[in-house]
Design an enzyme around this catalytic site. Structure first.
Site, PDB file in Angstrom:
ATOM      1  N   ASN A   7       0.965  -1.149   0.026  1.00  0.00           N
ATOM      2  CA  ASN A   7      -0.057   0.181  -0.174  1.00  0.00           C
ATOM      3  C   ASN A   7       0.861   1.153  -0.019  1.00  0.00           C
ATOM      4  OD1 ASN A   7      -1.813   2.121   0.398  1.00  0.00           O
ATOM      5  ND2 ASN A   7      -2.617   1.307   2.525  1.00  0.00           N
ATOM      6  N   LYS A   9       0.059   4.218  -0.305  1.00  0.00           N
ATOM      7  CA  LYS A   9      -0.589   5.417   0.033  1.00  0.00           C
ATOM      8  C   LYS A   9      -0.527   6.553  -0.786  1.00  0.00           C
ATOM      9  CE  LYS A   9      -0.278   3.155   4.534  1.00  0.00           C
ATOM     10  NZ  LYS A   9      -0.278   3.299   6.116  1.00  0.00           N
ATOM     11  N   HIS A  93      -9.697   1.002   4.522  1.00  0.00           N
ATOM     12  CA  HIS A  93      -8.315   1.243   5.315  1.00  0.00           C
ATOM     13  C   HIS A  93      -8.785   2.050   6.447  1.00  0.00           C
ATOM     14  CE1 HIS A  93      -4.405   2.343   6.401  1.00  0.00           C
ATOM     15  NE2 HIS A  93      -3.857   1.497   5.606  1.00  0.00           N
ATOM     16  N   GLU A  95      -7.197   4.492   7.433  1.00  0.00           N
ATOM     17  CA  GLU A  95      -6.917   5.837   7.359  1.00  0.00           C
ATOM     18  C   GLU A  95      -8.126   6.600   6.507  1.00  0.00           C
ATOM     19  OE1 GLU A  95      -3.175   5.313   5.556  1.00  0.00           O
ATOM     20  OE2 GLU A  95      -2.312   4.665   7.328  1.00  0.00           O
ATOM     21  N   GLU A 165      -5.506  -5.153  10.562  1.00  0.00           N
ATOM     22  CA  GLU A 165      -4.203  -4.018  10.804  1.00  0.00           C
ATOM     23  C   GLU A 165      -4.659  -3.189  12.189  1.00  0.00           C
ATOM     24  OE1 GLU A 165      -2.302  -2.553   6.931  1.00  0.00           O
ATOM     25  OE2 GLU A 165      -4.165  -1.576   6.930  1.00  0.00           O
ATOM     26  N   GLY A 171       2.655   2.328  10.838  1.00  0.00           N
ATOM     27  CA  GLY A 171       3.448   3.508  10.825  1.00  0.00           C
ATOM     28  C   GLY A 171       4.439   3.668  11.906  1.00  0.00           C
ATOM     29  N   SER A 207       3.262  -2.107  10.215  1.00  0.00           N
ATOM     30  CA  SER A 207       4.745  -2.075  10.682  1.00  0.00           C
ATOM     31  C   SER A 207       5.716  -3.607  10.384  1.00  0.00           C
ATOM     32  CB  SER A 207       4.918  -1.713  12.359  1.00  0.00           C
ATOM     33  OG  SER A 207       4.557  -0.497  12.407  1.00  0.00           O
TER      34      SER A 207
HETATM   35  P1  13P Z   1       3.006   0.501   7.752  1.00  0.00           P
HETATM   36  O1  13P Z   1       3.568  -0.900   7.195  1.00  0.00           O
HETATM   37  O2  13P Z   1       3.792   1.748   7.368  1.00  0.00           O
HETATM   38  O3  13P Z   1       2.832   0.245   9.187  1.00  0.00           O
HETATM   39  O4  13P Z   1       1.533   0.607   7.131  1.00  0.00           O
HETATM   40  C1  13P Z   1       0.522  -0.425   7.312  1.00  0.00           C
HETATM   41  C2  13P Z   1      -0.371   0.082   6.486  1.00  0.00           C
HETATM   42  O5  13P Z   1      -1.403   0.793   6.913  1.00  0.00           O
HETATM   43  C3  13P Z   1      -0.955  -0.907   5.009  1.00  0.00           C
HETATM   44  O6  13P Z   1      -2.046  -0.700   4.817  1.00  0.00           O
END
Ligand code: 13P
Length: 244
Positions: A7, A9, A93, A95, A165, A171, A207
């Site tokens: 992803n 983003k 997601h 976010e 997740e 992150g 992560s």
């Molecule tokens: P990270 O791997 O940066 O923690 O992000 C995970 C994520 O949100 C994947 O969709």
């Protein structure tokens, strides 16, 4: 089959995404037991697709709208995505749930549409820090899964990926303990209807990096990862894929 889903983003400019896809194409070691899916921003889909068209790497999008066509300014339909070679779509997601107020009802509508169109949804579920502290993590995850899957018209070849997740580790560089992820994957499995269990794959996200990726894998329970930060450069992503 193990999934490694990237992803990206909103982290890359168009030319950076295209370059990363090109570098990946040139360096990836094809392995029929691993499916690598990359999910760039909408604007990069077309060019990235051209880069990976001849490879086993698949294309995913980070979002979608649930109508086929119409007056939905700023949105993108599954038909439009399919035209760009998209085979997977990330839905719900955390976010998007947080910053775009995406609801379980919208997530469900998107999942329905994706299944109808034969695009594989990657449904993201996970608890926030507060929910975990309040002892509500399990309830929250089960609830998100149940709502996302309400009245889905499963077809013969339907495939659905559920990504657990935990929101509070995304992150941070600090993933949850593999045992914790496995416990939650088990719980998700128990939420699913026995009869359609074989249509589902569960992956872990939050992560994940080249060092910890192998610890999350457990055949038939967690069959892949959804990766953010560690998918943004070749030197992090290639060893991660290798270690799956
Ligand atoms: P990270 O791997 O940066 O923690 O992000 C995970 C994520 O949100 C994947 O969709």
């Amino acid at each position: 089959m193990k999934y490694v889903i990237a992803n990206w983003k909103m982290q890359l400019l168009n030319n950076e995404a295209v370059k990363l896809a090109r570098d990946l194409k040139q360096n990836i070691v094809e392995d029929e037991n691993k499916k690598v899916v990359i999910c760039p921003s909408f604007i990069a889909l077309n060019q990235v697709w051209q880069e990976i068209a001849e490879t086993d790497v698949a294309l995913g999008s980070q979002n979608v709208w649930y109508e086929n066509k119409g007056a939905f300014t700023g949105e993108v339909s599954l038909d439009q995505l399919q035209e760009m070679g998209v085979e997977y779509v990330i839905i719900g997601h955390s976010e998007r749930r947080e910053y775009n107020s995406e609801t379980d009802i919208q997530v469900n509508a998107k999942v329905k549409k994706a299944v109808e169109k034969g695009i594989i949804p990657i449904i993201c579920v996970g608890e926030t820090k507060k929910e975990r502290e309040n002892g509500e993590a399990e309830k929250q995850v089960q609830n998100q899964v149940a709502q996302a899957l309400q009245n889905i018209g499963m077809q013969e070849n339907t495939k659905i990926i559920i990504a657990y997740e935990p929101v509070w580790v995304i992150g941070t560089g600090q993933a949850v303990e593999p045992e914790e992820a496995k416990k939650m994957a088990e719980l998700i499995k128990n939420t699913l209807n026995e009869e359609v269990m074989d249509k589902f794959t569960i992956v872990y996200g939050g992560s994940v990096d080249a060092q910890n990726v192998a610890s999350f894998m457990e055949e038939g329970l967690i069959d892949g990862v959804l990766v953010g930060g560690a998918s943004l450069s070749l030197d992090k992503f290639l060893p991660l894929i290798e270690n799956v």
